[in-house]
Design an enzyme around this catalytic site. Structure first.
Site, PDB file in Angstrom:
ATOM      1  N   LYS A 250      67.363  97.529   5.104  1.00  0.00           N
ATOM      2  CA  LYS A 250      67.612  97.024   3.764  1.00  0.00           C
ATOM      3  C   LYS A 250      67.808  95.511   3.744  1.00  0.00           C
ATOM      4  O   LYS A 250      67.484  94.854   2.754  1.00  0.00           O
ATOM      5  CB  LYS A 250      68.824  97.742   3.159  1.00  0.00           C
TER       6      LYS A 250
ATOM      7  N   TYR B  84      69.609 101.948   8.687  1.00  0.00           N
ATOM      8  CA  TYR B  84      69.469 101.762   7.237  1.00  0.00           C
ATOM      9  C   TYR B  84      69.821 100.324   6.849  1.00  0.00           C
ATOM     10  O   TYR B  84      69.098  99.671   6.089  1.00  0.00           O
ATOM     11  CB  TYR B  84      70.396 102.758   6.536  1.00  0.00           C
TER      12      TYR B  84
END
Length: 303
Positions: free
Chosen positions: A170, A166
């Site tokens: 991002k 993640y």
């Protein structure tokens, strides 16, 4: 103060069946946007397909007098990304706004995470962003107008444990946004990032009992502004968490110049190298990269 409306604007929102995406869709539709509510209805881990979540949002919008259509294609493949954008063209003949909000979660420490779980998250978050931006961007440029909002996270910008997939996605989103902002600047296309903080199903497993109010409705107005024609910025990162709105940006220390360096001199000068002093804040648009190079060269010339 006049309302900021989206009449006749066509908006594609990925991951709009629940949480943040749903809040964005309801708000923009309430202000006149025609919305493609994209959500394959997968589990939090990205498995399965269910039209239910997307259709429920469409039903809410239509019940309130708005215009929307459901789409269940996945952002995780180039074909899916194209199909999502073409849903806007097929139903409304254009695309003005793209908000990439789709996400999944597969937790695991850096020591233990599988390659499959790493890729599964990158496929939705980072590659998913490219898969929808790539077909939408040339259409916006040709039309001379576009707004793109991508999703980053403080878990990527500042790091977090057990979410390397993640966090990588991002942070990688920053590069994609900067390039879209630079290449779209002369053609009326703006691209920005939102770093949202909200309690949604992605917080599953976390203890949120001591959190202040953090509903998606506290993030949606900022995203709507970034998606609006009044948006005056591009290539920026905006944060929304618990009612606080802010800009996040990269900065450099002025640094230390020497015509040559030894390892020992680096060691001796590290405090000065790291001293923020008056930091450089270089915006990607219009000339952040060239400003970095120019200022570095100027220090070298001055000696």
């Amino acid at each position: 103060m006049a309302d900021l409306r989206f009449d006749d604007r066509v908006v594609v929102i990925t991951g709009a069946g629940r949480g943040l995406g749903r809040a964005y869709a309801l708000l923009l539709a309430s202000r006149g946007a025609k919305v493609v509510v994209n959500d394959p209805g997968v589990t939090l881990q990205g498995e399965g397909v269910d039209i239910g979540p997307a259709q429920e949002v469409v039903n809410e919008i239509q019940a309130a007098g708005g215009i929307a259509v459901a789409n269940t294609d996945t952002v995780a493949t180039p074909e899916g990304g194209k199909a999502i954008i073409h849903a806007a063209l097929d139903h409304y003949g254009r695309i003005d706004v793209l908000i990439h909000n789709a996400g999944n979660v597969r937790r695991g420490s850096l020591k233990e995470i599988s390659y499959e779980d790493f890729d599964a998250v990158l496929d939705v978050h980072l590659r998913g962003a490219f898969n929808v931006v790539r077909p939408a961007f040339p259409l916006m440029c040709a039309a001379g107008y576009g707004r793109i909002v991508l999703t980053t996270s403080v878990s990527g910008l500042y790091g977090n444990q057990n979410v390397v997939n993640y966090a990588t996605s991002k942070t990688g989103m920053i590069g994609l946004s900067n390039v879209a902002a630079l290449e779209g600047a002369a053609e009326g296309v703006k691209c920005n990032l939102i770093a949202p903080g909200a309690v949604t199903r992605m917080a599953e497993g976390l203890d949120t009992s001591q959190y202040p109010p953090m509903g998606p409705e506290l993030v949606a107005p900022l995203v709507a502004w970034l998606a609006h024609e009044n948006c005056s910025v591009t290539g920026e990162i905006m944060s929304a968490m618990a009612g606080r709105l802010a800009r996040i940006y990269l900065a450099e220390t002025p640094g230390v110049f020497q015509p040559s360096w030894s390892v020992e001199q680096v060691d001796q000068q590290m405090a000065g190298i790291r001293d923020p002093g008056t930091p450089w804040v270089l915006s990607p648009v219009p000339t952040g990269q060239s400003d970095h190079i120019r200022r570095s060269f100027e220090m070298a010339r001055k000696g």
